[in-house]
Scaffold this motif. Sequence first.
Motif, PDB file in Angstrom:
ATOM      1  N   LYS A  20      27.408  -4.833  19.442  1.00  0.00           N
ATOM      2  CA  LYS A  20      28.760  -5.080  18.941  1.00  0.00           C
ATOM      3  C   LYS A  20      28.766  -6.288  18.000  1.00  0.00           C
ATOM      4  CE  LYS A  20      32.353  -4.411  21.839  1.00  0.00           C
ATOM      5  NZ  LYS A  20      33.136  -4.560  23.085  1.00  0.00           N
ATOM      6  N   HIS A  21      28.077  -7.323  18.385  1.00  0.00           N
ATOM      7  CA  HIS A  21      28.013  -8.533  17.567  1.00  0.00           C
ATOM      8  C   HIS A  21      27.377  -8.235  16.203  1.00  0.00           C
ATOM      9  CE1 HIS A  21      27.728 -12.762  16.597  1.00  0.00           C
ATOM     10  NE2 HIS A  21      26.439 -12.612  16.376  1.00  0.00           N
ATOM     11  N   ILE A  22      26.287  -7.501  16.199  1.00  0.00           N
ATOM     12  CA  ILE A  22      25.603  -7.167  14.948  1.00  0.00           C
ATOM     13  C   ILE A  22      26.483  -6.289  14.061  1.00  0.00           C
ATOM     14  CG2 ILE A  22      23.652  -5.913  13.946  1.00  0.00           C
ATOM     15  CD1 ILE A  22      22.033  -6.823  16.428  1.00  0.00           C
ATOM     16  N   ASP A  24      29.709  -6.092  14.032  1.00  0.00           N
ATOM     17  CA  ASP A  24      30.802  -6.916  13.524  1.00  0.00           C
ATOM     18  C   ASP A  24      30.333  -7.790  12.361  1.00  0.00           C
ATOM     19  OD1 ASP A  24      32.668  -5.904  15.312  1.00  0.00           O
ATOM     20  OD2 ASP A  24      32.405  -7.536  16.754  1.00  0.00           O
ATOM     21  N   GLN A  25      29.163  -8.386  12.490  1.00  0.00           N
ATOM     22  CA  GLN A  25      28.616  -9.210  11.416  1.00  0.00           C
ATOM     23  C   GLN A  25      28.395  -8.403  10.141  1.00  0.00           C
ATOM     24  OE1 GLN A  25      25.073 -11.070  13.037  1.00  0.00           O
ATOM     25  NE2 GLN A  25      26.126 -13.036  13.070  1.00  0.00           N
ATOM     26  N   GLU A  26      27.946  -7.171  10.293  1.00  0.00           N
ATOM     27  CA  GLU A  26      27.684  -6.306   9.138  1.00  0.00           C
ATOM     28  C   GLU A  26      28.961  -5.646   8.611  1.00  0.00           C
ATOM     29  OE1 GLU A  26      24.761  -5.872   7.560  1.00  0.00           O
ATOM     30  OE2 GLU A  26      23.813  -7.318   8.913  1.00  0.00           O
ATOM     31  N   ARG A  27      30.072  -5.871   9.295  1.00  0.00           N
ATOM     32  CA  ARG A  27      31.381  -5.302   8.923  1.00  0.00           C
ATOM     33  C   ARG A  27      31.348  -3.768   8.869  1.00  0.00           C
ATOM     34  NH1 ARG A  27      34.729  -9.562   7.263  1.00  0.00           N
ATOM     35  NH2 ARG A  27      33.577 -11.411   6.695  1.00  0.00           N
TER      36      ARG A  27
END
Length: 77
Positions: A20-22, A24-27
Amino acid sequence: MEDFETIAIFNYSYEIVVLKHILDQERIAYFFENEATLSVVPFYSAALGGIKLKVHRNDFEIVQTILDNLNSNLSIV
């Protein structure tokens, strides 16, 4: 949401935290089907078919690369 398709299935909610974090970072637009239900009642996982990662068809290639990198570089002990 009709253009979103399942790219991966997970059994437990703790398996998706880093992903989820990755994403979100990659949009990257995504959602996890059954996430809320299985976070409350985890033993329903088999009945519901697990937590399904759904992404837009246009993002399949990049998400598959992210999943491959996680599988080869992340080991939980």
